[in-house]
Design a protein around this motif. Structure first.
Motif, short mmCIF file in Angstrom:
data_model
loop_
_atom_site.label_atom_id
_atom_site.label_comp_id
_atom_site.label_asym_id
_atom_site.label_seq_id
_atom_site.Cartn_x
_atom_site.Cartn_y
_atom_site.Cartn_z
N ASP A 36 0.84 -1.20 0.00
CA ASP A 36 0.00 0.00 0.00
C ASP A 36 0.88 1.26 0.00
OD1 ASP A 36 -2.50 -1.26 -0.21
OD2 ASP A 36 -2.55 -1.65 1.94
N THR A 37 0.25 2.40 -0.22
CA THR A 37 1.01 3.65 -0.37
C THR A 37 0.33 4.78 0.42
OG1 THR A 37 -0.17 4.24 -2.41
CG2 THR A 37 1.88 2.96 -2.63
N PRO A 38 0.29 4.67 1.74
CA PRO A 38 -0.39 5.70 2.52
C PRO A 38 0.25 7.07 2.41
CG PRO A 38 0.77 4.16 3.95
CD PRO A 38 0.78 3.57 2.58
N HIS A 56 7.95 -2.49 -6.97
CA HIS A 56 6.55 -2.91 -6.97
C HIS A 56 5.75 -2.14 -5.92
CE1 HIS A 56 8.61 -6.39 -8.77
NE2 HIS A 56 7.45 -6.73 -9.32
N ILE A 57 4.48 -2.03 -6.17
CA ILE A 57 3.49 -1.64 -5.15
C ILE A 57 2.47 -2.76 -5.09
CG2 ILE A 57 1.59 -0.07 -4.61
CD1 ILE A 57 3.27 2.15 -6.01
N ASN A 70 0.22 6.00 -4.98
CA ASN A 70 0.53 5.15 -6.14
C ASN A 70 1.16 5.93 -7.29
OD1 ASN A 70 -0.65 2.99 -4.78
ND2 ASN A 70 -1.93 2.37 -6.51
N LEU A 71 0.50 6.98 -7.74
CA LEU A 71 0.93 7.63 -8.97
C LEU A 71 2.24 8.38 -8.78
CD1 LEU A 71 -2.48 8.87 -10.41
CD2 LEU A 71 -1.22 6.78 -10.94
N ILE A 91 -7.99 1.47 -8.47
CA ILE A 91 -6.59 1.42 -8.04
C ILE A 91 -5.77 2.26 -9.01
CG2 ILE A 91 -4.61 -0.05 -7.52
CD1 ILE A 91 -7.00 -0.56 -5.69
N PRO A 92 -5.31 3.46 -8.59
CA PRO A 92 -4.58 4.32 -9.53
C PRO A 92 -3.32 3.65 -10.07
CG PRO A 92 -5.19 5.53 -7.54
CD PRO A 92 -5.48 4.08 -7.27
N GLY A 93 -3.18 3.66 -11.40
CA GLY A 93 -1.98 3.18 -12.05
C GLY A 93 -1.80 1.68 -12.07
#
Length: 260
Positions: A36-38, A56-57, A70-71, A91-93
């Motif tokens: 995840d990308t908080p 990776h994400i 994400n982006l 889910i962006p990107g």
């Protein structure tokens, strides 16, 4: 944290108001994933501190505090974004949608993907069996579980039961530090649980020193998490659901927590 018997390094850090971010690093190849990308800035700081490059994400679900970076991270690193196929449009990107029964490779490290609806309909978790580690997003927390924003009690009970069936030593990397509040509720519905009483005191001591209570383990959650104990007679009696089906007792426990 580092265990020379495991093929991965896991770096955990606090971000936003109560989130945890994770970087997972495959030692053999150098492949590195953000779970995840908080907070993109916090993730970049951790990458710099470790000397790792983001490849990776791995997104667990679509909520903003899990995909918000994400982006920005993809623009900086050109990383591959993997996420739940049931929420691919949110889910962006996203590059690689995955679901139940899929495996993903992070370098030489393999994770199995499990769909765990309840908190959201497409929520997934990533289980690295060789590392005895599961990244569970907002499905389960230390002594708690995610709110049912999109799914049903039946779906969440099934999802939690899947996690509870993992090997007892499996570490569960939850996405939030909610443990003290969860412990207070757990004691209200499982008041005779001696292991829970001890664990609650231990949690208070950890938080007094600003020490994370995450990760937890499957064994600890089986013993002290009221949402996994919905089939236990003591908990059912405490919530006036004696003899109920576990899923019904779970639904009532979740309702009580929502109003606690």
């Amino acid at each position: 944290m580092k265990d020379t018997l495991m093929p991965m390094d896991i770096r955990q850090f606090a971000c936003l108001s109560d989130n945890y971010g994770y970087l997972v690093h495959d030692r053999e190849t150098g492949a590195t994933a953000a779970i995840d990308t908080p907070d993109a800035e916090a993730i970049n700081c951790e990458l710099d501190a470790a000397g790792w490059k983001l490849t990776h994400i791995l997104n667990t679900h679509h909520h903003w505090d899990h995909v918000g970076g994400n982006l920005a991270l993809k623009e900086k690193w050109g990383c591959t974004i993997i996420g739940p196929k049931g929420e691919a449009d949110k889910i962006p990107g996203i590059d690689q949608p995955v679901g139940e029964g899929d495996d993903i490779m992070l370098g030489a490290s393999k994770a199995s993907v499990h769909t765990t609806p309840g908190h959201t309909l497409g929520h997934i978790v990533y289980y690295f069996a060789d590392d005895r580690a599961a990244f569970v997003g907002d499905t389960i927390f230390t002594m708690g579980c995610g709110r049912l924003f999109e799914g049903t009690a039946e779906q969440m009970w099934s999802s939690l039961s899947m996690i509870a069936a993992l090997p007892p030593e499996t570490k569960l990397y939850c996405a939030h530090e909610y443990t003290q509040a969860n412990a207070a509720f757990a004691l209200s519905v499982d008041p005779e649980n001696d292991e829970l009483k001890k664990r609650s005191a231990d949690v208070d001591a950890l938080r007094a020193n600003n020490t994370p209570t995450v990760p937890t383990t499957v064994a600890l959650e089986r013993a002290t998490n009221p949402f996994l104990r919905a089939g236990e007679p003591a908990l059912q009696a405490a919530i006036k659901m004696a003899g109920a089906k576990p899923v019904d007792a779970f639904a009532e426990t979740r309702r009580l927590k929502d109003n606690f």
